[in-house]
Design an enzyme around this catalytic site. Structure first.
Site, mmCIF file in Angstrom:
data_model
loop_
_atom_site.group_PDB
_atom_site.id
_atom_site.type_symbol
_atom_site.label_atom_id
_atom_site.label_comp_id
_atom_site.label_asym_id
_atom_site.label_seq_id
_atom_site.Cartn_x
_atom_site.Cartn_y
_atom_site.Cartn_z
ATOM 1 C CE1 TYR A 35 -2.007 4.799 -1.851
ATOM 2 C CE2 TYR A 35 -3.480 6.615 -1.711
ATOM 3 C CZ TYR A 35 -3.023 5.276 -1.496
ATOM 4 O OH TYR A 35 -3.889 4.716 -0.493
ATOM 5 C CG ASP B 37 0.732 -0.666 13.723
ATOM 6 O OD1 ASP B 37 0.993 0.482 13.914
ATOM 7 O OD2 ASP B 37 1.437 -1.694 14.091
ATOM 8 C CG ASP C 166 -12.372 5.465 3.150
ATOM 9 O OD1 ASP C 166 -12.399 6.528 3.013
ATOM 10 O OD2 ASP C 166 -12.880 4.762 2.117
ATOM 11 C CE LYS D 100 4.339 -0.747 11.166
ATOM 12 N NZ LYS D 100 3.427 -1.064 12.282
ATOM 13 C CG ASP E 11 -6.907 6.526 0.468
ATOM 14 O OD1 ASP E 11 -8.175 6.707 0.736
ATOM 15 O OD2 ASP E 11 -6.588 5.729 -0.553
#
Ligand code: NAD
Length: 355
Positions: free
Chosen positions: A143, A222, A250, A190, A246
């Site tokens: 980001y 994942d 959620d 990852k 992020d």
């Protein structure tokens, strides 16, 4: 008398409704302890755009930098949706995080046993309750990395960048938190694909040597997304990068039933910022319908993380628990047989239960 200067940013939509209830709770804490809060109100978000043409006026950021802690309601709403990216209310959030150096976002995903019917997972998976702490890196990663567009070949790119220092400081926040919990950390990355994730693993192995009591594991993002719905109880503290955090936080928030229940803290700089995870809910703003519990629980986080007031933090959490046990519900968590209350009444009930 121990005095703390708090900047209060109500923001837009339900921001003023829910923040008012959190102030009630802090006033009650003043009565039962030797702390005194000085609240100063500043503007950010849509309301600041309307008044000053800027979602985060310099005066607000300067006041936040000097404060002992910052309380934020929420920002944004349809009125400002058509503005371009860096003039939108949400720009205030990035400005506050960056400006205050808040590199760690703590998002507990707690399913209260009284609300377990609101969890979309089967009871045999979720059991009686759930309590996961997600520690998300907040001021670096993809980001904030280099990005751009190449007109010639019609392409665009974003860069996932981390240096060792950024990784180490967020890991230490997570490992420290795990010491007061189940001493179990899962670092999500990852690393089978991303070089930056491989650096995260190297730094984790080094940092973990300072926390011999803490058991740590790695999980690809994942798989972590899948495990959160398959067997969320395996997690205690999850530490992860900006984008993965992020998305996973959620996902985890959905396990807890209502977005109106979840607090958050952004820490790391000289002070910290406390806010509910939900947005400004313009559909119910000013109607005494918003659930103030996420913001009230954010105050418990403030007492714990900023002021070392663990006993008082627990009193706030117990008061919320008692309100739920006695059947008080705002509309978002209401079910048949419970007592429907508005924002203000919920705030009054919780404040009264703090002894
Ligand atoms: P939202 O979280 O505001 O609302 C989603 C749904 O949840 C709505 O139906 C709302 O009524 C309900 N809800 C949210 N909080 C609630 C509460 N405390 N009690 C009861 N119900 C509640 O998300 P959205 O609708 O996607 O966004 C609305 C605005 O908020 C947008 O402008 C968005 O950009 C902004 N936003 C701000 C923040 C922030 O300030 N940190 C975070 C997310 C979204």
């Amino acid at each position: 008398m121990n005095t703390k200067n708090i900047v209060v940013i109500e923001g837009d939509g339900i921001g003023p409704d829910i923040v008012a209830e959190s102030i009630k709770v802090l006033r009650k804490i003043e009565e039962i302890s030797d702390i005194k809060f000085n609240f100063s109100y500043y503007e950010a978000g849509g309301i600041a755009i309307d008044k000053y043409g800027n979602p985060l006026p310099k005066e607000t950021l300067d006041a936040c930098k000097k404060a002992d802690a910052v309380i934020l309601g929420a920002v944004g709403g349809p009125k400002w949706d058509d503005l371009e990216g860096n003039k939108r209310p949400e720009k205030a959030l990035l400005g506050l995080r960056g400006g205050l150096g808040l590199f760690a976002n703590l998002r507990p995903a707690i399913l209260h046993r009284q609300l377990k019917d609101a969890c979309p997972l089967k009871e045999k998976i979720i059991g009686d309750s759930l309590d996961i702490m997600i520690v998300r890196e907040l001021t670096s990663g993809i980001y904030f990395g280099k990005r751009g567009r190449n007109v010639a070949d019609k392409s665009a790119y974003d860069t996932m960048y981390y240096n060792e220092e950024e990784i180490e400081r967020i890991l230490r926040v997570g490992f420290d938190i795990s010491l007061s919990r189940d001493k179990k950390v899962c670092v999500v990355d990852k690393a089978n694909i991303l070089e930056s994730s491989r650096l995260w693993r190297e730094v984790t192995k080094r940092v973990a040597k300072d926390y011999s009591d803490v058991e740590y594991t790695f999980l690809y993002v994942d798989n972590a997304a899948m495990q959160l719905v398959r067997n969320p109880k395996q997690f205690d503290v999850i530490i992860t990068s900006n984008m993965f955090g992020d998305i996973l936080s959620d996902e985890a928030s959905m396990l807890t039933g209502s977005i109106g229940m979840l607090p958050s803290a952004s820490i790391g700089g000289n002070n910290a910022l406390y806010e509910p995870i939900h947005g400004s809910a313009p559909d119910i703003a000013g109607q005494d319908k918003a659930n103030p519990i996420a913001t009230i629980l954010s105050m418990a986080m403030m007492l714990r993380h900023s002021f070392g007031m663990e006993k008082e933090a627990q009193k706030v959490e117990k008061a919320v628990d008692r309100a739920l046990t006695e059947g008080y519900r705002t509309g978002d968590i209401f079910s048949k047989g419970m007592k429907l209350v508005g924002t203000k009444e919920m705030g009054n009930i919780i404040a009264n239960y703090i002894k």
